[in-house]
Scaffold this active site. Structure first.
Site, PDB file in Angstrom:
ATOM      1  N   GLU A  37       2.405  -1.371  -9.892  1.00 33.32           N
ATOM      2  CA  GLU A  37       0.992  -1.648 -10.031  1.00 33.32           C
ATOM      3  C   GLU A  37       0.136  -1.702 -11.219  1.00 33.32           C
ATOM      4  OE1 GLU A  37      -2.630  -0.838  -7.142  1.00 33.32           O
ATOM      5  OE2 GLU A  37      -3.573  -2.533  -7.788  1.00 33.32           O
ATOM      6  N   ARG A 264       6.088  12.944  -3.409  1.00 32.25           N
ATOM      7  CA  ARG A 264       5.948  12.340  -4.427  1.00 32.25           C
ATOM      8  C   ARG A 264       5.243  13.747  -5.385  1.00 32.25           C
ATOM      9  NH1 ARG A 264       0.540   9.185  -3.863  1.00 32.25           N
ATOM     10  NH2 ARG A 264       1.275   9.136  -6.368  1.00 32.25           N
ATOM     11  N   LYS A 274      -3.205   8.447 -10.771  1.00 28.26           N
ATOM     12  CA  LYS A 274      -3.626   6.500 -11.761  1.00 28.26           C
ATOM     13  C   LYS A 274      -5.542   6.689 -11.688  1.00 28.26           C
ATOM     14  CE  LYS A 274      -0.490   3.945 -10.584  1.00 28.26           C
ATOM     15  NZ  LYS A 274      -0.569   1.999 -10.698  1.00 28.26           N
TER      16      LYS A 274
HETATM   17  P1  ATP Z   1      -1.412   6.121  -7.652  1.00 29.27           P
HETATM   18  O1  ATP Z   1      -1.610   6.222  -6.170  1.00 29.27           O
HETATM   19  O2  ATP Z   1      -2.384   7.430  -8.326  1.00 29.27           O
HETATM   20  O3  ATP Z   1      -2.909   5.087  -7.885  1.00 29.27           O
HETATM   21  P2  ATP Z   1       0.635   4.629  -7.014  1.00 29.27           P
HETATM   22  O4  ATP Z   1       1.303   4.885  -5.744  1.00 29.27           O
HETATM   23  O5  ATP Z   1      -0.677   3.470  -7.000  1.00 29.27           O
HETATM   24  O6  ATP Z   1      -0.313   5.970  -7.499  1.00 29.27           O
HETATM   25  P3  ATP Z   1       1.868   2.526  -7.924  1.00 29.27           P
HETATM   26  O7  ATP Z   1       2.268   2.020  -9.452  1.00 29.27           O
HETATM   27  O8  ATP Z   1       1.651   1.803  -7.043  1.00 29.27           O
HETATM   28  O9  ATP Z   1       1.224   3.911  -8.152  1.00 29.27           O
HETATM   29  O10 ATP Z   1       3.502   2.749  -8.050  1.00 29.27           O
HETATM   30  C1  ATP Z   1       4.884   2.611  -8.161  1.00 29.27           C
HETATM   31  C2  ATP Z   1       5.862   3.280  -7.672  1.00 29.27           C
HETATM   32  O11 ATP Z   1       6.441   4.794  -8.238  1.00 29.27           O
HETATM   33  C3  ATP Z   1       5.410   3.574  -5.906  1.00 29.27           C
HETATM   34  O12 ATP Z   1       6.934   3.577  -5.437  1.00 29.27           O
HETATM   35  C4  ATP Z   1       5.262   4.652  -5.002  1.00 29.27           C
HETATM   36  O13 ATP Z   1       5.754   5.598  -4.836  1.00 29.27           O
HETATM   37  C5  ATP Z   1       6.338   6.137  -7.449  1.00 29.27           C
HETATM   38  N1  ATP Z   1       5.301   7.071  -7.937  1.00 29.27           N
HETATM   39  C6  ATP Z   1       3.828   6.749  -7.790  1.00 29.27           C
HETATM   40  N2  ATP Z   1       3.381   8.202  -7.943  1.00 29.27           N
HETATM   41  C7  ATP Z   1       4.379   8.968  -7.724  1.00 29.27           C
HETATM   42  C8  ATP Z   1       4.571  10.638  -8.044  1.00 29.27           C
HETATM   43  N3  ATP Z   1       3.821  10.845  -8.392  1.00 29.27           N
HETATM   44  N4  ATP Z   1       5.676  10.644  -7.223  1.00 29.27           N
HETATM   45  C9  ATP Z   1       6.970   9.835  -7.312  1.00 29.27           C
HETATM   46  N5  ATP Z   1       6.505   8.721  -7.300  1.00 29.27           N
HETATM   47  C10 ATP Z   1       5.713   8.311  -7.583  1.00 29.27           C
HETATM   48 MG    MG Z   2       0.237   2.142  -5.640  1.00 27.10          MG
END
Ligand code: ATP
Ligand code: MG
Length: 565
Positions: A37, A264, A274
């Site tokens: 995102e 994760r 984030k």
């Molecule tokens: P946050 O919860 O911090 O906002 P997010 O998961 O919403 O992070 P996205 O931009 O949606 O952030 O993430 C893109 C991809 O990266 C998704 O498939 C997510 O599962 C993966 N991802 C995000 N954070 C991690 C992590 N700490 N370890 C492994 N994969 C991750």
């Molecule tokens: Mg997300």
């Protein structure tokens, strides 16, 4: 590849994919995607997902799409899109022509919503957010049906159309899937599919839309439209999988991708959400998203990490379904191992103390030819000017010291790296008693090596006063002083654990002249000090800035051992 490496490279996701290929599922094809995102910069956790998705595509002759999951225009912007593209490329992956935006599918999504309504599987609901929550029930109590649940197909179609036309205010109505208000899985209790967001300008679709599809609706549809075979996501989506499957089963999408969840990455001494990283930037706790203390890809790059070291780290941590927190030392040893092999050596005096060699011929300059790497001859040589006035590091001199101190003491000898053995004869102090200069003599017979029978154990680094170059050196350390600063067990806010010593700036450092030619981003080992890189932001007209990437050895391991003991 040895057997051991196969084990490291293999993981349960790959096992699923291999057996799917074998069974001829999805015609034996593999198509993955990385779906960020654009509401922040990518971090090391994202790198784990990038390496997994792109790595699988590469290894199984498949494809991996980069897809911006941009259904929440409120928090998204083009700066984030640009940074994400740059970071994925920098990590070494290429999506080729396969760059997509979920917003490309807004019209298709709308059509699928109409389909659901027509089939009696979605309805427009007028409950307020609070009422909706109340009707949803709890983990132990079933929800109750919304009074709007039995609206006719015609009325629902009309209302959705008018939602789209902008007739209703934000929050006035939503479109919900009609699934099961008593499902033990809360996600199945008539989840929202669309909400109204009027007056926001979407970075891709501008003002075309004032209703936006929810993630849980958008994601499966986007995956299906792109004919993704394996939709790999993190564990928190496991509870959403029944909904993911429901959407695919109840619309006419062209295929049914398989969602697979993995745990994760959590890393010690930092935060990965984030929301929290955004707060650190917005509140000025760090310099920006690319602050070298940030766990962002941009921060790690500016800190001096190589793409290869991050990919290696992602390989070493592996992929599983169990939650854990990885030690920072693991990330650091990946970059240390890389730079040990691949970075040229230089001399830099971080805390300069002037040495005058009183018997060195006045005005003489010797150009010493020195290897750039102790083991790798292919890195060539450079010349270092040796002069009668030098800087050594303050920490390499003590007026009196025990025998254990292998550096310079009053009346003692030490070898200057790549040059001569010197002896300290006199210590010059200012009025306040502060040491400002050492007067030494040198042994001309010791250039580069000790003659037979001459023993000098200590070796220190140095830089010529005349030819040395002023530099600013930034010593970065961990951003937080607590391994898990945002642990749920803590009642303190994570910001209270910010490490006050995470950045020490040295403005008086002197580096050897060869470093004046170094380019932003270039990495070196400063002998005896650590690995450093030229900062990517070099303000015009000010001294060069070097960032410490990592120390030579893991000094935190010792501190942690002590803390445990
Ligand atoms: P946050 O919860 O911090 O906002 P997010 O998961 O919403 O992070 P996205 O931009 O949606 O952030 O993430 C893109 C991809 O990266 C998704 O498939 C997510 O599962 C993966 N991802 C995000 N954070 C991690 C992590 N700490 N370890 C492994 N994969 C991750
Ligand atoms: Mg997300």
């Amino acid at each position: 590849m040895s057997e051991d490496e196969t084990v490291v490279a293999g993981n349960f996701v790959r096992q699923i994919i291999e057996s799917d290929i074998e069974a001829g599922k999805h015609d034996g094809k593999v198509a993955t995607r990385f779906p960020p995102e654009p509401n922040g910069y990518l971090h090391i956790g994202h790198a784990k997902s990038i390496c997994l998705n792109f790595g699988i595509a590469m290894d199984y002759q498949g494809t991996c799409n980069l897809r911006f999951d941009d259904t929440n225009p409120h928090k998204e912007n083009v700066e984030y899109i640009e940074s994400i593209r740059q970071d994925v490329h920098w990590l070494g992956y290429d999506w080729g022509e396969r760059l997509y935006y979920a917003s490309n599918y807004f019209e298709r999504l709308y059509e699928y919503a109409v389909e659901l309504i027509t089939a009696g599987k979605a309805y427009v609901c007028d409950l307020t957010a609070d009422e909706t929550r109340e009707y949803r029930g709890t983990l132990t109590a079933a929800g109750k049906p919304s009074p709007f649940r039995e609206r006719s197909v015609e009325e629902n179609l009309d209302l959705l159309q008018r939602m789209r036309a902008g007739e209703f205010e934000d929050g006035a109505r939503v479109l919900r899937a009609k699934i099961d208000m008593s499902s033990p899985n809360m996600n199945m209790r008539d989840p929202t599919l669309y909400r109204i967001r009027r007056g926001v300008i979407h970075h891709q679709t501008g003002e075309s839309w004032c209703i936006y599809p929810m993630y849980d609706f958008t994601h499966p549809v986007s995956d299906a439209l792109e004919r993704i075979t394996h939709s790999i996501c993190t564990l928190e989506f496991a509870d959403h999988r029944p909904l993911y499957d429901w959407i695919l089963d109840n619309t006419s999408v062209p295929c049914h991708p398989q969602q697979i969840e993995f745990s994760r990455l959590n890393l010690e001494y930092t935060v990965m959400s984030k929301r929290k990283l955004t707060a650190l930037v917005d509140e000025g706790c760090v310099e920006g998203w690319d602050d070298p203390r940030m766990p962002t890809i941009a921060g790690l790059r500016r800190r001096g990490f190589t793409p290869g070291s991050i990919r290696e780290f992602c390989t070493r941590i592996g992929v599983s379904k169990s939650e854990n927190t990885v030690q920072m030392g693991m990330l650091e040893s990946c970059i240390r191992e890389d730079l040990n092999v691949n970075s040229q050596r230089r001399m830099a005096v971080l805390h300069p103390l002037k040495v005058v060699i009183t018997d060195y011929p006045e005005g003489q300059v010797e150009q010493l030819e020195v290897a750039n790497h102790p083991q790798d001859e292919s890195m060539g040589v450079r010349s270092i000017p040796f002069t009668g006035e030098l800087y050594i590091d303050k920490n390499d001199f003590l007026e009196t010291a025990s025998k254990k101190f292998k550096r310079l003491v009053t009346g003692g000898e030490v070898r200057l790296r790549n040059a001569y053995v010197i002896r300290c004869n006199e210590v010059i102090k200012d009025a306040a008693g502060e040491i400002i200069e050492l007067h030494c003599s040198y042994d001309p017979a010791t250039l580069g090596a000790n003659p037979e029978g001459r023993k000098v154990k200590g070796v220190i680094h140095w830089v010529s006063v005349e030819y040395g170059v002023e530099a600013e050196v930034r010593l970065y350390d961990r951003l937080f002083s607590q391994p898990v600063p945002d642990s749920a067990k803590e009642d303190k806010d994570y910001r209270e654990y910010l490490n006050p010593d995470s950045l020490r700036t040295l403005t008086q450092s002197i580096v050897e002249p060869a470093l004046a030619e170094a380019n932003p981003g270039e990495r070196f080992q400063f002998e005896r000090e650590g690995y450093f890189c030229v900062d990517l932001h070099q303000p015009a007209g000010s001294p060069m800035i070097f960032n410490r990437t990592v120390t030579l050895r893991d000094s935190w391991a010792k501190i942690e051992e002590k803390q445990k003991a």
